[in-house]
Design a protein around this motif. Structure first.
Motif, PDB file in Angstrom:
ATOM      1  N   UNK A  82     -11.920   4.994  10.573  1.00 45.79           N
ATOM      2  CA  UNK A  82     -13.202   4.432  10.494  1.00 45.79           C
ATOM      3  C   UNK A  82     -14.202   5.033  10.717  1.00 45.79           C
ATOM      4  N   UNK A  83     -13.929   5.962  11.401  1.00 45.75           N
ATOM      5  CA  UNK A  83     -15.091   6.714  12.370  1.00 45.75           C
ATOM      6  C   UNK A  83     -14.655   8.327  11.601  1.00 45.75           C
ATOM      7  N   UNK A  84     -14.368   8.651  11.005  1.00 45.50           N
ATOM      8  CA  UNK A  84     -14.413   9.377   9.710  1.00 45.50           C
ATOM      9  C   UNK A  84     -15.124   9.112   9.219  1.00 45.50           C
ATOM     10  N   UNK A  85     -14.935   8.339   8.239  1.00 48.77           N
ATOM     11  CA  UNK A  85     -15.390   7.650   7.149  1.00 48.77           C
ATOM     12  C   UNK A  85     -16.287   7.413   7.177  1.00 48.77           C
ATOM     13  N   UNK A  86     -17.158   7.088   8.333  1.00 48.10           N
ATOM     14  CA  UNK A  86     -18.515   6.907   8.852  1.00 48.10           C
ATOM     15  C   UNK A  86     -19.063   8.192   8.761  1.00 48.10           C
ATOM     16  N   UNK A  87     -18.727   8.551   9.098  1.00 48.21           N
ATOM     17  CA  UNK A  87     -19.684   9.866   9.365  1.00 48.21           C
ATOM     18  C   UNK A  87     -19.382  11.109   7.959  1.00 48.21           C
ATOM     19  N   UNK A  88     -18.679  10.767   7.219  1.00 41.35           N
ATOM     20  CA  UNK A  88     -19.265  11.004   6.206  1.00 41.35           C
ATOM     21  C   UNK A  88     -19.923  10.277   4.851  1.00 41.35           C
ATOM     22  N   UNK A  89     -19.806   8.652   4.871  1.00 46.51           N
ATOM     23  CA  UNK A  89     -20.907   8.356   4.528  1.00 46.51           C
ATOM     24  C   UNK A  89     -22.238   8.668   5.018  1.00 46.51           C
ATOM     25  N   UNK A  90     -21.937   7.881   6.010  1.00 46.67           N
ATOM     26  CA  UNK A  90     -23.874   8.410   6.886  1.00 46.67           C
ATOM     27  C   UNK A  90     -24.248  10.118   6.837  1.00 46.67           C
ATOM     28  N   UNK A  91     -23.204  11.433   6.315  1.00 46.83           N
ATOM     29  CA  UNK A  91     -23.465  12.206   5.755  1.00 46.83           C
ATOM     30  C   UNK A  91     -23.908  12.394   4.265  1.00 46.83           C
ATOM     31  N   UNK A  92     -23.117  11.893   4.046  1.00 43.46           N
ATOM     32  CA  UNK A  92     -23.748  12.093   2.373  1.00 43.46           C
ATOM     33  C   UNK A  92     -24.728  11.221   1.600  1.00 43.46           C
ATOM     34  N   UNK A  93     -24.447  10.317   2.487  1.00 44.91           N
ATOM     35  CA  UNK A  93     -25.511   9.126   1.438  1.00 44.91           C
ATOM     36  C   UNK A  93     -27.474   9.034   1.672  1.00 44.91           C
ATOM     37  N   UNK A  94     -26.842  10.056   0.093  1.00 40.25           N
ATOM     38  CA  UNK A  94     -28.611  10.608   0.114  1.00 40.25           C
ATOM     39  C   UNK A  94     -29.374   9.499  -0.591  1.00 40.25           C
ATOM     40  N   UNK A  95     -30.670  10.079  -1.062  1.00 44.22           N
ATOM     41  CA  UNK A  95     -31.534   8.980  -2.201  1.00 44.22           C
ATOM     42  C   UNK A  95     -31.288   9.471  -3.222  1.00 44.22           C
TER      43      UNK A  95
END
Length: 494
Positions: free
Chosen positions: A191-204
């Protein structure tokens, strides 16, 4: 990222049954409008925790929509063919053409997340891969692809409950593996890794959409409605010929008339010296490509130059040193109908060689910043962003073991004129000269400016340009062969 997806969203069977018929009809209408318009492709990414309903949702989309125009790809451990090429190669091959929908299950996010959860890679290495993914997705968006990214989520308790339910049912027991339970034991870290990945790659350009996977009816409606809404929004915009406003900062203007190409000095080589060097260098190259160490690499050769600069002759001398089973020559001309409905670099990714092989490009992906720029076949914003996209492409090739060698064969305007006249006079060479070649001469200065910008912006530490003085064909061919040998020897020595 996941709080709203753990609220326990629910949709009753009655609500579901009442909504589905109209939803399915609307999805089919949108799908056929997409097919008829053929202006863009749709890529749907399916990722998330095990047991959250990813596979069921993909199957449902195939059931609700016309399966002829939606294709699902499920990626697992790379095959031997895939492992011999850059990481993104297999995903490029799965990109749908305009008018079609591609559903990618376990895509370019899966392996980076798993590697970080298993501590195979460091946080910095993960972030570097995520940077590459962001640039790749931005490129897809600029190429017109509608990218929809779903992350299917379950709380830890909900995941445990779901896995146990699947194990109890003899029809679904096969779907639960030891790997699923191992990831369950690592849930907090996952969950921690996935959260970081999603926050980093959620773009406009490509935001993440989190799906509560605890209720089958809710998740099916959420995904289908989201897909329908995104399709309708883009189709409505496309039908009105709307395009996003794109602009690019201008390149620096010339202050004087000095440039890289014109600064080259003619180099001559006598016939005897040429024949002696040719034999030595072809033998040297033949031995290098037969070394055991070369089986861990591939060789990608790029030949660019003005018309009649001698690209074909140089390629033939390289090919003369190689086993016919070892190489391919890829002549690049105007894109085919199949290639026009894909992102620009797609037609070059498809020719990436496996280890131990050689590919020679007679013209290449640099057409976007040369002929397409000068002739106005693409917008300024398109060719300006192409420099970075090309550098990314070549970095991925070299990271996977490819030795990329790029040549610009430079000739003077007077030498080109002589070769044009010679081609017109020789019956067996007449096919080499066309009205387009003569027309391109009128834009000599524009092409020279484009070449200089190309070299400045894409000659990197790992993949530099080699400028070849090509007024003398003998000298040019020897310089090409010697450069290839030296580059190969430096890599194989490591």
């Amino acid at each position: 990222m996941f709080e709203s997806a753990e609220l326990g969203h629910r949709t009753t069977k009655e609500e579901f049954d009442a909504l589905v018929p109209r939803l399915r009809a609307d999805l089919l209408d949108a799908q056929f409008d997409l097919l008829q318009l053929k202006q863009f492709a749709v890529v749907v990414l399916i990722n998330g925790v095990d047991g959250a309903g990813k596979g069921e949702t993909v199957n449902l989309l195939n059931e609700w929509m016309d399966p002829r125009h939606i294709q699902a790809w499920a990626f697992d451990t790379p095959t031997p063919e895939e492992a011999e090429r850059p990481f993104m190669w297999r995903f490029w091959r799965a990109l749908p053409p305009h008018g079609k929908i591609g559903v990618l299950f376990n895509n370019w996010y899966t392996q980076p997340i798993r590697d970080r959860v298993d501590r195979v890679c460091k946080r910095a290495e993960l972030d570097q891969r995520l940077d590459e993914i962001r640039r790749f997705e931005a490129m897809l968006a600029h190429e017109g692809v509608l990218l929809i990214k779903f992350w299917f989520h379950l709380s830890k308790d909900a995941q445990k409950k779901r896995l146990k339910e699947l194990e109890k049912d003899e029809r679904t027991r096969w779907r639960v593996t030891e790997r699923d339970w191992r990831f369950y034991d690592l849930y907090e870290r996952y969950r921690e890794v996935a959260g970081h990945v999603l926050r980093t790659t959620s773009t406009g350009d490509a935001p993440w959409l989190i799906v509560d996977g605890s209720d089958p009816n809710y998740r099916a409606l959420f995904v289908a409605r989201t897909l329908l809404s995104a399709l309708r929004h883009r189709l409505d915009a496309a039908s009105q010929n709307w395009k996003p406003r794109l602009s690019a900062a201008p390149l620096a203007p010339r202050v004087d008339q000095r440039n890289l190409v014109d600064s080259l000095v003619r180099q001559d080589m006598g016939r005897k010296e040429y024949e002696r060097e040719l034999e030595l260098l072809q033998g040297r190259l033949a031995l290098l490509t037969r070394e055991a160490a070369f089986r861990k690499h591939s060789l990608v050769l790029v030949f660019e130059g003005m018309d009649a600069a001698g690209k074909g002759g140089a390629i033939r001398r390289v090919a003369g040193a190689l086993d016919i089973r070892q190489y391919r020559i890829i002549p690049i001309a105007a894109p085919t109908e199949e290639e026009r409905v894909q992102p620009y670099l797609w037609r070059f990714w498809r020719h990436v060689p496996p280890r131990g092989k050689v590919v020679m490009f007679d013209r290449s992906w640099y057409g976007r910043v040369l002929v397409e720029r000068v002739e106005g076949f693409c917008s300024e914003a398109d060719w300006m962003r192409a420099y970075a996209e090309i550098n990314d492409f070549e970095d991925q090739l070299t990271a996977a073991g490819a030795v990329v060698v790029k040549f610009w064969l430079a000739i003077s305007k007077d030498e080109q004129l002589e070769r044009f006249k010679e081609r017109e006079a020789e019956p067996h060479k007449r096919f080499k000269i066309t009205p387009e070649d003569w027309r391109n001469r009128d834009k000599w200065d524009d092409y020279t400016r484009a070449v200089c910008d190309m070299v400045d912006r894409t000659s990197t530490g790992t993949v530099p340009w080699t400028l070849v003085e090509a007024d003398d064909k003998h000298f040019a061919r020897i310089k090409v062969l010697r450069t290839i040998c030296e580059r190969l020897e430096a890599v194989l020595a490591q």
